[in-house]
Design a protein around this motif. Structure first.
Motif, PDB file in Angstrom:
ATOM      1  N   THR A 142      -5.870   2.529   0.030  1.00 40.30           N
ATOM      2  CA  THR A 142      -4.724   2.542   0.824  1.00 40.30           C
ATOM      3  C   THR A 142      -3.663   2.260   1.261  1.00 40.30           C
ATOM      4  O   THR A 142      -2.454   1.581   2.481  1.00 40.30           O
ATOM      5  N   THR A 144      -0.634   3.919   0.106  1.00 39.62           N
ATOM      6  CA  THR A 144       0.269   3.410  -0.450  1.00 39.62           C
ATOM      7  C   THR A 144       1.004   4.481  -1.981  1.00 39.62           C
ATOM      8  O   THR A 144       1.783   3.696  -2.079  1.00 39.62           O
ATOM      9  N   TRP A 171       0.865  -4.014  -0.083  1.00 46.54           N
ATOM     10  CA  TRP A 171      -0.737  -4.311   0.704  1.00 46.54           C
ATOM     11  C   TRP A 171      -1.542  -5.401   0.362  1.00 46.54           C
ATOM     12  O   TRP A 171      -1.006  -5.792  -0.280  1.00 46.54           O
TER      13      TRP A 171
END
Length: 823
Positions: A142, A144, A171
């Motif tokens: 992701t 992140t 997200w």
């Protein structure tokens, strides 16, 4: 099942397996799976053969909320697993019957890269959600890390969310749709659904549905201009953001019957957008959303390649004038929708052009149309296709009561459809290039006579040929050995992947999908084994092309910037110079600003963004590298757009590197007429020639027309002259793209941008700004100079240029976006 490893919260997520005393089956509705997880955490994809609901569905659950399950979804006993979210209905499954569990994948993270058993999903302490295969390869994440993620949650709407310390969203899976929307999910501007290859192959396929600006379109990958549905303008929302929300029973203006059970919308592998609902333990289609707009024959591959669709029925093209000659046969007699194949393959050798002819299909059309040739009658259209090796078919459209029309040349053929809806507006003819069958002479000499002829004629010729071939082979081997010794020295220092020609042939399916062509060669679409989409530039020519090849590889090898195209690798085998780039979905800028297709009309904000992106790329080349890099061929064909319309500069085949302390450089003329600064006539240039070209491109973007447009009246043919006149008349607003309402409504901002364009176009290069100064002007930290000159002299460089200046392709027949660089 998915085995979870939790170092901090294991006790909070222990699952309880309730095993019935009378059965080995584990019932899905009696297992307590969590709906959330917290970092650090990890799960391993371990198969459990317990004949339970999840085992029968091939699912190893991780999180469950309501009717949505998130986890590993495996399609066979060998693995082939996706980390995915599916919608399910437990009470529809009977373990003692032969029925299949009613689960349907609505989102997946790794559709193009399935993982094996014992792959792992990790929620790291740093906040990144990562999917790793059995061998530790990172398949998906992701991105992140460092965003202070505090948890992972599967919502009741089926949205997988990473949230932060204050429960803010970091997200979500809804921002990355695959081929399906669920109730409550929205498709926002810039997002798209992409269909799977087939019902058994979840990889990204040919069809996409996207929201571009404020309109919904469906198109054929990889070219967003191959539109078969739309543009359909969507309703405005209070937030001002363009989006299409799927609420239960409604998808924008598409009204569905309210669902009493689970429902979803999916873009199928055949290009149809359908709504499904669970009825009596089965997913049943309740609506085909696009069919009323496209008709039964509107899908690009409704009847396969070379197929002909009429009233929903499929057949193969036939020569009405000569029914005895069969040019095409069905791939499968039992499945006519699979398309047709040529009985004799069309050759592409210049010596064989005379053996081609065109099979005419009267009143047949194509799913999209790009007017490559204007003011053309049918004969001119046919001749253009016969003379173009890449052309496989031509479509001619002609307005009723008009003597000329428009011609569209196809390099790849899908299905043709009968023109039923527009017969009162225009006549349509489709012409398919076919290979003429061989014609044998009636006279055949006797065997004895033939031997005498062959012996007396071919003997001496064969002897001479053998001597010549032998001498040539010796000379070639000698030279090849020299070249082979030089090649490692020439390319050894390059950091890119070196591909073999055979490998790239395979990755491009023998260069079957052409994206465009220019003066130095053609560009083809391909895909690497890891599903990375590529654009392969196949260079044609001699020493000039070799110089371009080296210039491009060496330039891109020394730079890296988000607004420059990325070179993945190259092939340097004899006679096969190839450059391999990242594929950018929206192609080159010219296809968007010069097109009259409503779906290609860009908003003011997108045009402004593209102008800023190009300026950033040029500023980096001029001021951000160890050496100054002069691009020398800035034009819309060499500006590529990704799926979010981020612009990247491409085609560095004419670029020039100079030392930072070097103010000027003497070089041969190069570039494209219409974009070349006046000082090219002296052959002494600076980086300001790129600034001038950038000014021309700004005007083209704002006005939606070419700098030199020979279809315009003579007094309006040259945009810069017209610009000068409109400045004197105080009527600059008349230049703003008339095909865009959004551009017209933002006229004041557009005129401000025109002033920056004029600054870049100053005839005296000393008065032009640097690209860094242009960026400051965009940000409001620099003021455009007063007393600008609007006397744009020397509108284009002399036509006697014998260098690659003719690469613009102004007379070359090409595909939707002609280009001299990669796509």
């Amino acid at each position: 099942m998915a085995i979870r490893r939790n170092t901090g919260f294991a006790a909070a997520f222990l699952t309880t397996l309730l095993i019935s005393a009378s059965s080995f089956f584990v019932n899905a509705d009696r297992v307590d799976y969590p709906s959330a997880a917290y970092p650090p955490n990890s799960w391993i994809n371990v198969p459990v053969f317990d004949f339970s609901f999840w085992d029968s569905a091939g699912i190893r659950p991780i999180l469950i909320t309501g009717t949505f399950v998130c986890g590993f979804h495996c399609s066979n006993l060998q693995g082939n697993c996706l980390f995915a979210i599916s919608i399910f209905q437990i009470n529809t499954f009977d373990a003692n019957s032969n029925s299949s569990p009613s689960t349907k994948i609505v989102w997946s993270a790794n559709r193009n890269n399935p993982v094996k058993f014992r792959a792992s999903l990790q929620l790291s302490e740093e906040g990144d959600l990562m999917l790793q295969d059995l061998d530790g390869t990172l398949v998906w994440n992701t991105n992140t890390t460092g965003k202070f993620v505090s948890g992972l949650n599967l919502t009741e709407k089926g949205n997988l969310v990473l949230y932060g310390r204050n429960n803010e969203m970091v997200w979500q899976s809804f921002d990355h749709p695959t081929d399906t929307l669920v109730p409550g999910q929205a498709l926002v501007s810039g997002q798209k659904l992409t269909a799977s290859v087939s019902t058994t192959n979840s990889s990204a396929g040919l069809y996409s549905l996207a929201l571009i600006n404020d309109s919904l379109i469906a198109f054929l990958e990889p070219d967003a201009q191959q539109v078969y549905f739309g543009p359909l303008k969507v309703e405005a929302h209070e937030s001002g953001q363009h989006k299409v929300v799927y609420m239960n029973g409604r998808f924008d203006r598409f009204v569905l019957s309210p669902a009493s059970a689970s429902q979803f919308i999916q873009l199928g592998s055949d290009g149809h957008l359908r709504a499904y609902q669970l009825k009596e333990s089965k997913w049943e289609q309740v609506s085909d959303l696009l069919i009323n707009y496209t008709g039964a024959c509107g899908s690009p591959l409704v009847c396969g390649e070379y197929g002909v669709c009429s009233d929903g029925y499929c057949s193969c093209p036939k020569a009405e004038s000569n029914a005895a000659v069969v040019y095409f046969r069905q791939v499968s007699e039992n499945h006519p929708d699979l398309g047709c194949k040529e009985t004799i393959s069309v050759s592409c050798k210049p010596s064989d052009y005379h053996s081609h002819s065109l099979l005419e299909l009267k009143d047949f059309d194509y799913f999209y149309f790009v007017p490559h040739i204007e003011n053309a009658n049918r004969q001119k259209c046919k001749e253009a296709c016969l003379k173009n090796c890449s052309c496989k078919a031509a479509i001619h459209r002609q307005q009723i009561n008009s003597s000329v029309g428009y011609c569209f040349l196809l390099s790849k053929i899908f299905s043709f459809k009968r023109n039923v809806d527009n017969l009162h507006d225009y006549n349509s003819f489709s012409y398919i290039k076919v290979q003429n069958p061989p014609i044998f002479r009636a006279y055949r000499p006797s065997k004895g006579h033939m031997k005498a002829i062959l012996g007396s004629t071919l003997g001496p010729i064969l002897f001479i040929l053998l001597v010549v071939v032998g001498m040539f082979s010796l000379w070639r081997n000698k030279n090849d050995s020299k070249d082979d010794k030089k090649e490692p020295q020439k390319y050894g220092r390059l950091r890119f992947t070196r591909f073999s020609y055979d490998y790239l042939c395979s990755m491009t399916e023998n260069f079957s999908v052409k994206l465009g062509e220019g003066g130095f060669g053609s560009v083809y679409y391909g895909s690497l084994p890891n599903s990375t989409k590529i654009a392969v530039k196949r260079l044609d020519g001699t020493d000039r092309v070799k110089k371009s090849f080296l210039a491009e590889v060496e330039t891109l090898g020394s730079v890296h910037h988000i607004n420059l195209v990325s070179l993945i690798g190259f092939c340097a085998e004899k006679s096969h110079p190839l450059l391999v780039y990242e594929y950018l979905q929206n192609g080159s800028l010219d296809g968007w600003i010069f097109s009259r297709n409503p779906v290609c009309t860009l908003s003011w904000k997108l045009r402004e963004k593209i102008i800023h992106d190009v300026a950033k790329g040029l500023a980096y080349l001029h001021d951000g590298c160890d050496q100054k890099i002069l691009h020398l061929d800035i034009k819309p064909q060499n500006i590529l757009l990704d799926e979010n319309f981020n612009a990247r500069l491409a085609d560095f085949g004419l670029s020039k590197l100079i030392d930072r302390d070097q103010n000027q450089v003497l070089t041969t003329m190069r570039g494209t007429p219409g974009y070349m600064a006046p000082e090219w006539s002296s052959a002494t240039i600076t980086e300001k020639v790129d600034v001038y070209s950038f000014g021309v491109v700004i005007l083209e973007i704002l006005c939606g027309r070419r700098n030199i447009d020979r279809s315009q009246p003579e007094e309006e043919m040259h945009l810069l002259r017209l610009f000068t006149r409109k400045v004197e008349e105080g009527k600059l607003l008349e230049l703003v793209d008339k095909f865009s309402e959004d551009m017209q409504s933002n006229g004041a901002e557009v005129v401000k941008m025109m002033r920056i364009a004029a600054w870049c176009l100053q005839p005296d290069y000393n008065r032009r700004p640097s690209m860094s100064k242009v960026l400051l002007a965009f940000a409001g930290y620099s003021i455009v100079e007063d007393n600008l000159s609007y006397d744009f002299l020397n509108l284009q460089a002399p036509r006697a240029i014998a260098t690659p200046s003719n690469r613009a392709g102004t007379t070359t027949l090409a595909l939707p976006s002609m280009l001299s660089g990669p796509r």
